[in-house]
Write a protein that holds these residues in place. Structure first.
Motif, PDB file in Angstrom:
ATOM      1  N   GLN A   1    -106.032  -7.290-126.047  1.00  0.00           N
ATOM      2  CA  GLN A   1    -105.977  -5.942-125.483  1.00  0.00           C
ATOM      3  C   GLN A   1    -106.367  -4.859-126.491  1.00  0.00           C
ATOM      4  O   GLN A   1    -106.706  -3.740-126.105  1.00  0.00           O
ATOM      5  CB  GLN A   1    -104.568  -5.643-124.961  1.00  0.00           C
ATOM      6  N   LYS A   2    -106.332  -5.204-127.770  1.00  0.00           N
ATOM      7  CA  LYS A   2    -106.683  -4.251-128.823  1.00  0.00           C
ATOM      8  C   LYS A   2    -108.155  -4.354-129.222  1.00  0.00           C
ATOM      9  O   LYS A   2    -108.636  -3.556-130.030  1.00  0.00           O
ATOM     10  CB  LYS A   2    -105.795  -4.479-130.050  1.00  0.00           C
TER      11      LYS A   2
ATOM     12  N   TRP B   1    -102.846 -12.516-125.665  1.00  0.00           N
ATOM     13  CA  TRP B   1    -102.962 -11.350-124.779  1.00  0.00           C
ATOM     14  C   TRP B   1    -102.650 -10.059-125.534  1.00  0.00           C
ATOM     15  O   TRP B   1    -103.325  -9.042-125.357  1.00  0.00           O
ATOM     16  CB  TRP B   1    -102.042 -11.526-123.581  1.00  0.00           C
ATOM     17  N   GLU B   2    -101.654 -10.100-126.395  1.00  0.00           N
ATOM     18  CA  GLU B   2    -101.326  -8.933-127.204  1.00  0.00           C
ATOM     19  C   GLU B   2    -102.513  -8.519-128.074  1.00  0.00           C
ATOM     20  O   GLU B   2    -102.806  -7.329-128.227  1.00  0.00           O
ATOM     21  CB  GLU B   2    -100.114  -9.254-128.102  1.00  0.00           C
ATOM     22  N   ARG B   3    -103.215  -9.496-128.635  1.00  0.00           N
ATOM     23  CA  ARG B   3    -104.323  -9.199-129.543  1.00  0.00           C
ATOM     24  C   ARG B   3    -105.591  -8.789-128.798  1.00  0.00           C
ATOM     25  O   ARG B   3    -106.291  -7.871-129.210  1.00  0.00           O
ATOM     26  CB  ARG B   3    -104.618 -10.416-130.431  1.00  0.00           C
TER      27      ARG B   3
ATOM     28  N   THR C   1    -102.464  -9.326-114.638  1.00  0.00           N
ATOM     29  CA  THR C   1    -101.556  -8.222-114.973  1.00  0.00           C
ATOM     30  C   THR C   1    -101.632  -7.135-113.906  1.00  0.00           C
ATOM     31  O   THR C   1    -100.607  -6.627-113.438  1.00  0.00           O
ATOM     32  CB  THR C   1    -101.913  -7.643-116.352  1.00  0.00           C
TER      33      THR C   1
ATOM     34  N   GLN D   1     -92.763 -13.908-123.945  1.00  0.00           N
ATOM     35  CA  GLN D   1     -92.564 -14.262-125.346  1.00  0.00           C
ATOM     36  C   GLN D   1     -91.934 -15.638-125.504  1.00  0.00           C
ATOM     37  O   GLN D   1     -92.014 -16.246-126.567  1.00  0.00           O
ATOM     38  CB  GLN D   1     -91.684 -13.209-126.023  1.00  0.00           C
TER      39      GLN D   1
ATOM     40  N   TRP E   1     -99.247 -15.578-124.904  1.00  0.00           N
ATOM     41  CA  TRP E   1     -98.628 -14.253-125.025  1.00  0.00           C
ATOM     42  C   TRP E   1     -99.220 -13.501-126.221  1.00  0.00           C
ATOM     43  O   TRP E   1     -99.617 -12.337-126.103  1.00  0.00           O
ATOM     44  CB  TRP E   1     -97.123 -14.403-125.182  1.00  0.00           C
ATOM     45  N   HIS E   2     -99.271 -14.171-127.369  1.00  0.00           N
ATOM     46  CA  HIS E   2     -99.789 -13.516-128.571  1.00  0.00           C
ATOM     47  C   HIS E   2    -101.293 -13.244-128.440  1.00  0.00           C
ATOM     48  O   HIS E   2    -101.786 -12.218-128.924  1.00  0.00           O
ATOM     49  CB  HIS E   2     -99.490 -14.372-129.800  1.00  0.00           C
TER      50      HIS E   2
END
Length: 284
Positions: A263-264, A259-261, A238, A249, A256-257
Protein backbone atom coordinates in the motif's frame (compact mmCIF):
# COMPACT_ATOMS: atom_id res chain seq x y z
CA UNK A 1 3.49 12.71 -41.62
CA UNK A 2 5.98 11.97 -38.85
CA UNK A 3 4.66 10.96 -35.45
CA UNK A 4 4.53 13.64 -32.79
CA UNK A 5 7.52 12.72 -30.64
CA UNK A 6 6.36 15.06 -27.88
CA UNK A 7 3.24 12.99 -27.20
CA UNK A 8 3.27 9.77 -25.17
CA UNK A 9 3.36 6.63 -27.26
CA UNK A 10 0.53 4.88 -25.44
CA UNK A 11 -3.11 5.82 -24.87
CA UNK A 12 -5.03 4.02 -22.15
CA UNK A 13 -8.83 3.81 -22.28
CA UNK A 14 -9.85 3.06 -18.72
CA UNK A 15 -12.07 3.64 -15.70
CA UNK A 16 -10.21 4.39 -12.42
CA UNK A 17 -12.23 2.03 -10.14
CA UNK A 18 -12.11 -0.83 -12.66
CA UNK A 19 -10.28 -3.88 -11.29
CA UNK A 20 -8.76 -4.63 -14.69
CA UNK A 21 -7.89 -0.99 -15.40
CA UNK A 22 -6.03 -0.78 -12.10
CA UNK A 23 -3.79 -3.71 -13.03
CA UNK A 24 -2.70 -2.03 -16.26
CA UNK A 25 -2.33 1.37 -14.60
CA UNK A 26 -0.07 -0.18 -12.00
CA UNK A 27 2.05 -1.84 -14.70
CA UNK A 28 2.51 1.46 -16.54
CA UNK A 29 3.43 3.23 -13.31
CA UNK A 30 5.86 0.46 -12.36
CA UNK A 31 7.55 0.93 -15.74
CA UNK A 32 7.58 4.69 -15.28
CA UNK A 33 5.94 5.07 -18.69
CA UNK A 34 4.06 8.23 -19.61
CA UNK A 35 0.74 7.67 -21.38
CA UNK A 36 -2.28 9.60 -22.58
CA UNK A 37 -5.30 9.00 -20.37
CA UNK A 38 -8.67 8.49 -22.05
CA UNK A 39 -11.29 8.17 -19.36
CA UNK A 40 -14.29 6.08 -20.40
CA UNK A 41 -17.09 7.82 -18.51
CA UNK A 42 -19.49 5.06 -17.50
CA UNK A 43 -21.81 7.59 -15.88
CA UNK A 44 -22.43 9.04 -19.33
CA UNK A 45 -22.79 5.64 -20.96
CA UNK A 46 -19.47 5.77 -22.81
CA UNK A 47 -18.75 2.11 -22.07
CA UNK A 48 -21.46 1.14 -24.56
CA UNK A 49 -21.28 4.20 -26.82
CA UNK A 50 -20.78 3.54 -30.53
CA UNK A 51 -17.29 5.10 -30.57
CA UNK A 52 -16.07 2.84 -27.77
CA UNK A 53 -17.75 -0.34 -29.01
CA UNK A 54 -15.90 0.22 -32.29
CA UNK A 55 -12.65 0.30 -30.32
CA UNK A 56 -13.57 -2.76 -28.25
CA UNK A 57 -16.75 -4.62 -29.26
CA UNK A 58 -16.75 -6.33 -25.87
CA UNK A 59 -17.43 -2.90 -24.36
CA UNK A 60 -14.91 -3.55 -21.60
CA UNK A 61 -12.01 -1.59 -20.12
CA UNK A 62 -9.11 -1.25 -20.36
CA UNK A 63 -7.85 -0.97 -23.91
CA UNK A 64 -4.32 0.14 -24.74
CA UNK A 65 -3.69 2.12 -27.90
CA UNK A 66 -0.22 2.05 -29.47
CA UNK A 67 0.30 3.89 -32.75
CA UNK A 68 -2.93 2.64 -34.29
CA UNK A 69 -2.83 -0.78 -32.66
CA UNK A 70 -5.47 -1.57 -30.02
CA UNK A 71 -4.83 -4.17 -27.32
CA UNK A 72 -7.73 -5.26 -25.04
CA UNK A 73 -7.59 -7.57 -21.99
CA UNK A 74 -5.53 -6.53 -18.98
CA UNK A 75 -3.21 -9.54 -18.87
CA UNK A 76 -2.38 -9.21 -22.56
CA UNK A 77 -1.78 -5.48 -22.14
CA UNK A 78 0.66 -6.05 -19.27
CA UNK A 79 2.61 -8.56 -21.36
CA UNK A 80 2.62 -6.15 -24.30
CA UNK A 81 3.86 -3.27 -22.15
CA UNK A 82 6.62 -5.43 -20.72
CA UNK A 83 7.79 -6.51 -24.20
CA UNK A 84 7.65 -3.02 -25.66
CA UNK A 85 9.33 -1.38 -22.66
CA UNK A 86 12.11 -3.89 -21.96
CA UNK A 87 13.87 -1.96 -19.20
CA UNK A 88 13.58 -2.80 -15.51
CA UNK A 89 11.46 -3.78 -13.74
CA UNK A 90 10.73 -6.89 -15.78
CA UNK A 91 7.13 -7.70 -14.96
CA UNK A 92 6.77 -10.89 -17.00
CA UNK A 93 10.09 -12.79 -16.99
CA UNK A 94 10.79 -15.35 -19.70
CA UNK A 95 8.75 -18.54 -19.24
CA UNK A 96 11.99 -20.43 -19.90
CA UNK A 97 13.22 -19.41 -16.45
CA UNK A 98 12.11 -20.70 -13.05
CA UNK A 99 11.06 -17.19 -12.09
CA UNK A 100 9.03 -16.83 -15.29
CA UNK A 101 7.27 -20.13 -14.65
CA UNK A 102 6.37 -19.07 -11.12
CA UNK A 103 5.15 -15.65 -12.23
CA UNK A 104 2.87 -17.32 -14.76
CA UNK A 105 1.66 -19.80 -12.14
CA UNK A 106 0.61 -17.10 -9.69
CA UNK A 107 -0.83 -14.82 -12.36
CA UNK A 108 -3.13 -17.68 -13.38
CA UNK A 109 -3.94 -18.58 -9.78
CA UNK A 110 -4.99 -15.03 -8.91
CA UNK A 111 -6.75 -14.50 -12.23
CA UNK A 112 -9.12 -17.41 -11.49
CA UNK A 113 -10.59 -15.62 -8.46
CA UNK A 114 -14.26 -14.71 -9.11
CA UNK A 115 -13.79 -10.95 -8.72
CA UNK A 116 -16.77 -10.00 -10.89
CA UNK A 117 -19.15 -12.27 -8.99
CA UNK A 118 -17.91 -10.81 -5.70
CA UNK A 119 -18.11 -7.21 -6.90
CA UNK A 120 -21.55 -7.30 -8.50
CA UNK A 121 -22.91 -9.74 -5.94
CA UNK A 122 -21.93 -7.59 -2.96
CA UNK A 123 -23.04 -4.38 -4.64
CA UNK A 124 -26.49 -5.94 -4.87
CA UNK A 125 -26.29 -7.67 -1.47
CA UNK A 126 -24.12 -5.41 0.73
CA UNK A 127 -25.50 -7.16 3.81
CA UNK A 128 -23.34 -10.17 2.81
CA UNK A 129 -20.14 -8.16 3.30
CA UNK A 130 -18.62 -8.94 6.72
CA UNK A 131 -16.84 -5.60 6.85
CA UNK A 132 -19.67 -3.62 5.33
CA UNK A 133 -19.57 -1.64 2.12
CA UNK A 134 -21.38 1.19 0.38
CA UNK A 135 -23.39 0.29 -2.70
CA UNK A 136 -24.20 2.90 -5.35
CA UNK A 137 -27.84 1.71 -5.46
CA UNK A 138 -30.33 -0.23 -3.37
CA UNK A 139 -31.81 -3.47 -4.72
CA UNK A 140 -34.75 -1.71 -6.36
CA UNK A 141 -32.34 0.71 -8.00
CA UNK A 142 -30.22 -2.15 -9.33
CA UNK A 143 -33.29 -3.96 -10.66
CA UNK A 144 -34.34 -0.85 -12.55
CA UNK A 145 -30.78 -0.34 -13.80
CA UNK A 146 -30.61 -3.87 -15.22
CA UNK A 147 -33.97 -3.46 -16.98
CA UNK A 148 -32.98 -0.13 -18.50
CA UNK A 149 -29.53 -1.34 -19.59
CA UNK A 150 -30.85 -4.47 -21.26
CA UNK A 151 -33.50 -2.43 -23.11
CA UNK A 152 -30.96 0.22 -24.15
CA UNK A 153 -28.47 -2.33 -25.47
CA UNK A 154 -31.18 -4.23 -27.36
CA UNK A 155 -32.33 -0.97 -28.96
CA UNK A 156 -28.77 -0.03 -29.92
CA UNK A 157 -28.31 -3.44 -31.50
CA UNK A 158 -31.02 -2.50 -33.99
CA UNK A 159 -29.77 1.06 -34.49
CA UNK A 160 -26.11 0.12 -35.04
CA UNK A 161 -26.35 -2.77 -37.48
CA UNK A 162 -22.60 -3.34 -37.86
CA UNK A 163 -22.33 -3.73 -34.08
CA UNK A 164 -25.54 -5.72 -33.61
CA UNK A 165 -23.92 -8.89 -32.34
CA UNK A 166 -21.71 -6.97 -29.92
CA UNK A 167 -24.67 -5.09 -28.44
CA UNK A 168 -26.79 -8.24 -28.17
CA UNK A 169 -23.90 -9.95 -26.36
CA UNK A 170 -23.72 -7.04 -23.92
CA UNK A 171 -27.49 -7.20 -23.37
CA UNK A 172 -27.23 -10.93 -22.64
CA UNK A 173 -24.39 -10.23 -20.19
CA UNK A 174 -26.56 -7.70 -18.32
CA UNK A 175 -29.42 -10.20 -18.11
CA UNK A 176 -27.08 -12.92 -16.81
CA UNK A 177 -25.64 -10.52 -14.22
CA UNK A 178 -29.10 -9.54 -13.01
CA UNK A 179 -29.81 -13.23 -12.37
CA UNK A 180 -26.43 -13.89 -10.80
CA UNK A 181 -26.67 -11.18 -8.15
CA UNK A 182 -29.89 -12.73 -6.80
CA UNK A 183 -28.15 -16.09 -6.28
CA UNK A 184 -26.73 -15.56 -2.80
CA UNK A 185 -25.49 -19.16 -2.55
CA UNK A 186 -23.27 -18.59 -5.57
CA UNK A 187 -21.95 -15.35 -4.09
CA UNK A 188 -21.16 -17.07 -0.79
CA UNK A 189 -19.41 -19.86 -2.67
CA UNK A 190 -17.32 -17.24 -4.49
CA UNK A 191 -16.30 -15.74 -1.13
CA UNK A 192 -15.13 -19.18 0.02
CA UNK A 193 -13.08 -19.87 -3.13
CA UNK A 194 -10.65 -17.09 -2.17
CA UNK A 195 -9.34 -19.01 0.86
CA UNK A 196 -7.34 -21.72 -0.98
CA UNK A 197 -5.87 -19.11 -3.32
CA UNK A 198 -4.63 -17.02 -0.41
CA UNK A 199 -3.37 -20.14 1.38
CA UNK A 200 -1.07 -20.79 -1.56
CA UNK A 201 -0.06 -17.13 -1.68
CA UNK A 202 0.73 -17.20 2.05
CA UNK A 203 2.95 -20.24 1.65
CA UNK A 204 4.83 -18.61 -1.22
CA UNK A 205 5.30 -15.30 0.62
CA UNK A 206 6.72 -17.18 3.60
CA UNK A 207 9.12 -19.15 1.35
CA UNK A 208 10.21 -15.99 -0.48
CA UNK A 209 11.44 -14.27 2.65
CA UNK A 210 13.17 -17.29 4.23
CA UNK A 211 16.91 -16.68 4.20
CA UNK A 212 16.50 -13.57 2.05
CA UNK A 213 18.13 -10.28 2.91
CA UNK A 214 16.19 -7.07 2.45
CA UNK A 215 12.68 -6.59 1.11
CA UNK A 216 11.01 -9.40 -0.80
CA UNK A 217 7.77 -9.63 -2.72
CA UNK A 218 5.69 -12.58 -3.84
CA UNK A 219 8.45 -14.33 -5.78
CA UNK A 220 11.56 -12.78 -4.34
CA UNK A 221 13.33 -9.46 -4.69
CA UNK A 222 11.64 -8.31 -7.89
CA UNK A 223 8.12 -6.87 -8.12
CA UNK A 224 6.41 -8.70 -11.00
CA UNK A 225 3.07 -8.99 -12.78
CA UNK A 226 2.11 -11.60 -10.17
CA UNK A 227 2.52 -8.91 -7.50
CA UNK A 228 0.37 -6.51 -9.51
CA UNK A 229 -2.41 -9.09 -9.65
CA UNK A 230 -2.11 -9.78 -5.93
CA UNK A 231 -1.99 -6.12 -4.91
CA UNK A 232 -5.07 -5.23 -6.95
CA UNK A 233 -6.94 -8.31 -5.69
CA UNK A 234 -6.23 -7.34 -2.07
CA UNK A 235 -7.35 -3.81 -2.85
CA UNK A 236 -10.65 -5.08 -4.21
CA UNK A 237 -11.22 -7.45 -1.29
CA UNK A 238 -10.66 -4.53 1.06
CA UNK A 239 -13.10 -2.33 -0.85
CA UNK A 240 -15.73 -5.07 -0.67
CA UNK A 241 -15.32 -5.40 3.10
CA UNK A 242 -13.91 -8.93 2.79
CA UNK A 243 -10.27 -8.49 3.74
CA UNK A 244 -10.78 -9.19 7.46
CA UNK A 245 -12.12 -12.70 6.84
CA UNK A 246 -9.01 -13.63 4.90
CA UNK A 247 -6.20 -11.87 6.69
CA UNK A 248 -5.16 -10.29 9.98
CA UNK A 249 -2.06 -9.91 12.11
CA UNK A 250 -2.78 -13.42 13.43
CA UNK A 251 -4.07 -15.02 10.24
CA UNK A 252 -1.90 -15.31 7.12
CA UNK A 253 0.71 -13.09 8.71
CA UNK A 254 3.01 -12.98 5.69
CA UNK A 255 0.13 -11.72 3.56
CA UNK A 256 -0.77 -9.16 6.23
CA UNK A 257 2.75 -7.71 6.18
CA UNK A 258 2.81 -7.81 2.38
CA UNK A 259 -0.42 -5.80 2.25
CA UNK A 260 0.98 -3.25 4.69
CA UNK A 261 4.03 -2.74 2.47
CA UNK A 262 2.41 -2.79 -0.95
CA UNK A 263 0.00 0.00 0.00
CA UNK A 264 3.02 2.29 0.41
CA UNK A 265 4.37 1.55 -3.06
CA UNK A 266 4.12 4.63 -5.32
CA UNK A 267 2.24 2.95 -8.22
CA UNK A 268 -0.32 1.65 -5.73
CA UNK A 269 -0.71 5.11 -4.20
CA UNK A 270 -1.27 6.52 -7.70
CA UNK A 271 -4.06 4.11 -8.61
CA UNK A 272 -5.70 4.76 -5.24
CA UNK A 273 -5.56 8.52 -5.81
CA UNK A 274 -7.07 8.14 -9.28
CA UNK A 275 -9.94 6.07 -7.90
CA UNK A 276 -10.61 8.49 -5.05
CA UNK A 277 -10.60 11.52 -7.36
CA UNK A 278 -12.96 9.75 -9.76
CA UNK A 279 -15.37 8.90 -6.94
CA UNK A 280 -15.34 12.50 -5.74
CA UNK A 281 -16.08 13.76 -9.27
CA UNK A 282 -19.20 11.57 -9.44
CA UNK A 283 -20.51 13.12 -6.23
CA UNK A 284 -20.42 16.68 -7.59
Amino acid sequence: MAADESRPRFTLYYVPPSYYSQKVLMALYEKGELFTERLVNLGKGEGTAKWYMEINPAGQVPVLGDRGKLIPESEDIIEYIDREIPHEPILVPSPDTDLGKNVEKFRKLIKQTPVEILTHGLWYNPEMSPGGMASPRDKAGWDEYFIQQEAKLTRMAEEQGHLKEAYLKKAADVKARSELVRDTSRIQAAIETIHPVLDEVEEQLTRAKQGAEGETWLLGRGFTAADINLAVLLKRLTKLGLFSIYCSQNKRQSLWHYWERVQKRLPFLKITELENNYSKSLQK
